[in-house]
Scaffold this motif. Structure first.
Motif, PDB file in Angstrom:
ATOM      1  N   SER A  30       0.941  -1.212  -0.054  1.00  0.00           N
ATOM      2  CA  SER A  30      -0.018   0.006   0.031  1.00  0.00           C
ATOM      3  C   SER A  30       0.758   1.374   0.026  1.00  0.00           C
ATOM      4  CB  SER A  30      -0.720   0.008   1.129  1.00  0.00           C
ATOM      5  OG  SER A  30      -0.081  -0.063   2.516  1.00  0.00           O
ATOM      6  N   GLU A  32       2.425   4.955  -1.515  1.00  0.00           N
ATOM      7  CA  GLU A  32       2.568   5.555  -2.829  1.00  0.00           C
ATOM      8  C   GLU A  32       2.512   4.682  -4.178  1.00  0.00           C
ATOM      9  OE1 GLU A  32       5.957   8.349  -4.818  1.00  0.00           O
ATOM     10  OE2 GLU A  32       6.316   7.686  -2.723  1.00  0.00           O
ATOM     11  N   GLU A  35      -1.284   4.445  -5.041  1.00  0.00           N
ATOM     12  CA  GLU A  35      -1.655   5.589  -5.602  1.00  0.00           C
ATOM     13  C   GLU A  35      -1.119   5.777  -6.899  1.00  0.00           C
ATOM     14  OE1 GLU A  35      -4.036   7.347  -4.032  1.00  0.00           O
ATOM     15  OE2 GLU A  35      -4.212   5.804  -2.545  1.00  0.00           O
ATOM     16  N   LYS A  36      -0.077   5.529  -7.405  1.00  0.00           N
ATOM     17  CA  LYS A  36       0.354   5.483  -8.746  1.00  0.00           C
ATOM     18  C   LYS A  36      -0.353   4.339  -9.612  1.00  0.00           C
ATOM     19  CE  LYS A  36       5.222   7.057  -7.995  1.00  0.00           C
ATOM     20  NZ  LYS A  36       6.575   6.911  -7.845  1.00  0.00           N
ATOM     21  N   LYS A  38      -3.564   3.550  -9.160  1.00  0.00           N
ATOM     22  CA  LYS A  38      -4.695   4.004  -9.143  1.00  0.00           C
ATOM     23  C   LYS A  38      -4.564   5.360 -10.542  1.00  0.00           C
ATOM     24  CE  LYS A  38      -7.154   3.172  -5.088  1.00  0.00           C
ATOM     25  NZ  LYS A  38      -7.609   3.747  -3.718  1.00  0.00           N
ATOM     26  N   LYS A  39      -3.652   6.076 -10.551  1.00  0.00           N
ATOM     27  CA  LYS A  39      -3.620   6.964 -11.361  1.00  0.00           C
ATOM     28  C   LYS A  39      -3.457   6.277 -12.830  1.00  0.00           C
ATOM     29  CE  LYS A  39      -1.505  10.591  -8.551  1.00  0.00           C
ATOM     30  NZ  LYS A  39      -0.259  11.272  -8.345  1.00  0.00           N
ATOM     31  N   GLN A  49     -13.005   5.588 -11.872  1.00  0.00           N
ATOM     32  CA  GLN A  49     -12.393   5.713 -10.668  1.00  0.00           C
ATOM     33  C   GLN A  49     -12.182   4.122 -10.194  1.00  0.00           C
ATOM     34  OE1 GLN A  49     -10.824   7.945  -8.654  1.00  0.00           O
ATOM     35  NE2 GLN A  49     -11.288   9.313 -10.554  1.00  0.00           N
ATOM     36  N   ALA A  52     -10.129  -0.087  -4.762  1.00  0.00           N
ATOM     37  CA  ALA A  52      -8.818  -0.841  -4.021  1.00  0.00           C
ATOM     38  C   ALA A  52      -9.078  -2.151  -3.516  1.00  0.00           C
ATOM     39  CB  ALA A  52      -8.424  -0.017  -2.814  1.00  0.00           C
TER      40      ALA A  52
END
Length: 178
Positions: A30, A32, A35-36, A38-39, A49, A52
Protein backbone atom coordinates in the motif's frame (compact mmCIF):
# COMPACT_ATOMS: atom_id res chain seq x y z
CA UNK A 1 -52.98 0.33 -29.10
CA UNK A 2 -51.48 -2.60 -30.87
CA UNK A 3 -48.56 -4.47 -29.44
CA UNK A 4 -45.61 -5.01 -31.67
CA UNK A 5 -44.19 -8.49 -31.35
CA UNK A 6 -40.51 -8.89 -32.09
CA UNK A 7 -39.68 -12.36 -33.28
CA UNK A 8 -36.39 -13.72 -32.03
CA UNK A 9 -34.70 -16.48 -33.89
CA UNK A 10 -32.28 -19.05 -32.61
CA UNK A 11 -29.42 -17.05 -34.15
CA UNK A 12 -30.41 -13.96 -32.14
CA UNK A 13 -30.21 -15.94 -28.92
CA UNK A 14 -26.83 -17.43 -29.87
CA UNK A 15 -25.27 -13.99 -30.47
CA UNK A 16 -22.21 -13.50 -28.24
CA UNK A 17 -21.32 -10.12 -26.74
CA UNK A 18 -18.82 -8.68 -24.28
CA UNK A 19 -20.40 -8.40 -20.82
CA UNK A 20 -17.50 -6.74 -19.02
CA UNK A 21 -13.77 -6.16 -19.04
CA UNK A 22 -12.01 -6.17 -15.66
CA UNK A 23 -8.56 -4.55 -15.41
CA UNK A 24 -6.48 -5.38 -12.34
CA UNK A 25 -3.12 -4.04 -11.22
CA UNK A 26 -1.58 -5.90 -8.30
CA UNK A 27 1.05 -3.76 -6.58
CA UNK A 28 1.84 -5.87 -3.50
CA UNK A 29 2.06 -2.98 -1.04
CA UNK A 30 0.00 0.00 0.00
CA UNK A 31 0.98 3.65 0.02
CA UNK A 32 2.59 5.53 -2.83
CA UNK A 33 2.84 2.58 -5.31
CA UNK A 34 -0.87 1.95 -4.80
CA UNK A 35 -1.74 5.58 -5.59
CA UNK A 36 0.41 5.46 -8.73
CA UNK A 37 -1.37 2.30 -9.87
CA UNK A 38 -4.73 4.01 -9.37
CA UNK A 39 -3.56 6.99 -11.45
CA UNK A 40 -2.44 4.62 -14.21
CA UNK A 41 -5.88 2.97 -14.27
CA UNK A 42 -7.64 6.34 -14.38
CA UNK A 43 -5.44 7.32 -17.34
CA UNK A 44 -6.07 4.04 -19.19
CA UNK A 45 -9.83 3.92 -18.68
CA UNK A 46 -10.70 7.51 -19.47
CA UNK A 47 -11.39 8.76 -15.96
CA UNK A 48 -13.06 5.73 -14.36
CA UNK A 49 -12.28 5.57 -10.63
CA UNK A 50 -10.53 2.33 -9.59
CA UNK A 51 -11.47 0.35 -6.50
CA UNK A 52 -8.81 -0.75 -4.03
CA UNK A 53 -8.48 -4.48 -3.36
CA UNK A 54 -7.25 -5.71 0.00
CA UNK A 55 -4.97 -8.60 0.86
CA UNK A 56 -6.80 -11.87 1.58
CA UNK A 57 -4.43 -12.91 4.33
CA UNK A 58 -1.41 -11.74 6.31
CA UNK A 59 2.03 -12.61 4.92
CA UNK A 60 4.71 -11.65 7.45
CA UNK A 61 7.63 -12.27 5.12
CA UNK A 62 6.33 -9.61 2.70
CA UNK A 63 5.02 -7.25 5.40
CA UNK A 64 1.42 -7.55 4.19
CA UNK A 65 -1.53 -7.50 6.60
CA UNK A 66 -5.00 -8.89 5.95
CA UNK A 67 -7.26 -6.21 4.45
CA UNK A 68 -4.37 -3.89 3.50
CA UNK A 69 -4.96 -2.43 0.00
CA UNK A 70 -2.43 -4.03 -2.36
CA UNK A 71 -4.21 -3.83 -5.71
CA UNK A 72 -6.56 -1.72 -7.80
CA UNK A 73 -9.20 -2.72 -10.34
CA UNK A 74 -11.72 -1.19 -12.72
CA UNK A 75 -14.68 -2.82 -14.46
CA UNK A 76 -15.70 -1.54 -17.88
CA UNK A 77 -18.97 -2.34 -19.63
CA UNK A 78 -20.61 -1.56 -23.00
CA UNK A 79 -18.77 0.81 -25.38
CA UNK A 80 -15.85 1.74 -23.06
CA UNK A 81 -15.17 -1.98 -22.59
CA UNK A 82 -15.07 -2.66 -26.33
CA UNK A 83 -12.88 0.38 -27.03
CA UNK A 84 -10.41 -0.67 -24.32
CA UNK A 85 -10.48 -4.26 -25.57
CA UNK A 86 -9.55 -3.17 -29.10
CA UNK A 87 -6.55 -1.29 -27.70
CA UNK A 88 -5.45 -4.26 -25.57
CA UNK A 89 -5.67 -6.67 -28.51
CA UNK A 90 -3.63 -4.21 -30.59
CA UNK A 91 -1.03 -4.16 -27.78
CA UNK A 92 -0.82 -7.96 -28.06
CA UNK A 93 -0.20 -7.54 -31.83
CA UNK A 94 -3.61 -9.12 -32.59
CA UNK A 95 -2.39 -12.52 -31.35
CA UNK A 96 -4.11 -14.22 -28.41
CA UNK A 97 -2.97 -17.47 -26.81
CA UNK A 98 -5.38 -20.38 -26.96
CA UNK A 99 -4.48 -21.19 -23.36
CA UNK A 100 -5.89 -17.79 -22.30
CA UNK A 101 -9.44 -19.00 -23.00
CA UNK A 102 -11.29 -21.07 -20.41
CA UNK A 103 -13.98 -23.69 -21.07
CA UNK A 104 -16.77 -21.17 -20.42
CA UNK A 105 -15.70 -18.69 -23.09
CA UNK A 106 -13.95 -16.19 -20.83
CA UNK A 107 -10.46 -14.94 -21.56
CA UNK A 108 -7.68 -13.64 -19.30
CA UNK A 109 -4.43 -12.11 -20.45
CA UNK A 110 -1.58 -10.14 -19.02
CA UNK A 111 0.02 -6.92 -20.21
CA UNK A 112 3.67 -6.57 -19.15
CA UNK A 113 3.82 -2.77 -19.41
CA UNK A 114 0.77 -0.55 -19.57
CA UNK A 115 2.57 1.81 -21.95
CA UNK A 116 2.40 -0.93 -24.63
CA UNK A 117 -1.30 -0.12 -25.05
CA UNK A 118 -1.80 2.24 -28.03
CA UNK A 119 -2.68 5.79 -27.01
CA UNK A 120 -0.82 5.57 -23.70
CA UNK A 121 2.26 7.69 -23.11
CA UNK A 122 4.91 7.21 -20.47
CA UNK A 123 4.35 9.42 -17.44
CA UNK A 124 7.43 9.63 -15.16
CA UNK A 125 5.22 10.49 -12.16
CA UNK A 126 3.38 7.17 -12.50
CA UNK A 127 6.01 4.78 -13.83
CA UNK A 128 5.27 1.46 -15.52
CA UNK A 129 2.81 -1.18 -14.34
CA UNK A 130 1.82 -4.61 -15.56
CA UNK A 131 -1.81 -5.63 -15.46
CA UNK A 132 -4.27 -8.46 -15.87
CA UNK A 133 -7.21 -8.09 -18.23
CA UNK A 134 -10.20 -10.42 -17.87
CA UNK A 135 -13.03 -10.49 -20.42
CA UNK A 136 -16.42 -12.04 -19.71
CA UNK A 137 -18.58 -13.03 -22.70
CA UNK A 138 -22.35 -13.57 -22.52
CA UNK A 139 -25.32 -14.53 -24.66
CA UNK A 140 -28.88 -13.20 -24.33
CA UNK A 141 -30.59 -15.04 -21.49
CA UNK A 142 -27.55 -15.29 -19.17
CA UNK A 143 -29.36 -13.06 -16.67
CA UNK A 144 -31.38 -16.03 -15.40
CA UNK A 145 -28.29 -17.35 -13.63
CA UNK A 146 -27.75 -14.09 -11.70
CA UNK A 147 -31.21 -12.79 -10.85
CA UNK A 148 -32.50 -13.07 -7.29
CA UNK A 149 -36.00 -14.46 -7.97
CA UNK A 150 -36.61 -17.63 -9.97
CA UNK A 151 -32.93 -18.24 -10.61
CA UNK A 152 -32.13 -21.00 -13.09
CA UNK A 153 -29.13 -22.63 -14.69
CA UNK A 154 -27.96 -21.89 -18.19
CA UNK A 155 -28.59 -24.83 -20.50
CA UNK A 156 -25.68 -26.81 -21.82
CA UNK A 157 -26.40 -25.96 -25.47
CA UNK A 158 -26.59 -22.23 -24.64
CA UNK A 159 -23.23 -21.96 -22.84
CA UNK A 160 -20.29 -20.34 -24.59
CA UNK A 161 -17.56 -22.85 -25.36
CA UNK A 162 -13.88 -22.19 -25.88
CA UNK A 163 -14.33 -22.62 -29.64
CA UNK A 164 -17.25 -20.14 -29.68
CA UNK A 165 -15.15 -17.54 -27.85
CA UNK A 166 -12.19 -18.01 -30.20
CA UNK A 167 -14.47 -17.61 -33.23
CA UNK A 168 -15.99 -14.47 -31.66
CA UNK A 169 -12.58 -12.81 -31.19
CA UNK A 170 -11.48 -13.74 -34.71
CA UNK A 171 -14.66 -12.33 -36.24
CA UNK A 172 -15.24 -9.23 -34.10
CA UNK A 173 -11.68 -8.08 -33.40
CA UNK A 174 -9.68 -9.71 -36.18
CA UNK A 175 -7.47 -11.45 -33.64
CA UNK A 176 -5.39 -14.51 -34.41
CA UNK A 177 -5.34 -17.34 -31.90
CA UNK A 178 -2.08 -19.25 -31.55
Amino acid sequence: MSEQVIATTEKDMKRISVDKVVINIGVGKSGEPMEKAKKALVELTGGRQPAARGAKKTVRDFGIHKGEPIGAMVTLRREPAIDFLKRVIAAKKNVLKESSFDNFGNISMGIHEHIDIPGTKYNPEIGIFGMDVNIVLVRPGYRIARKSRKRAKIGKSHRITKEDAIAFFKEQFGAEVA
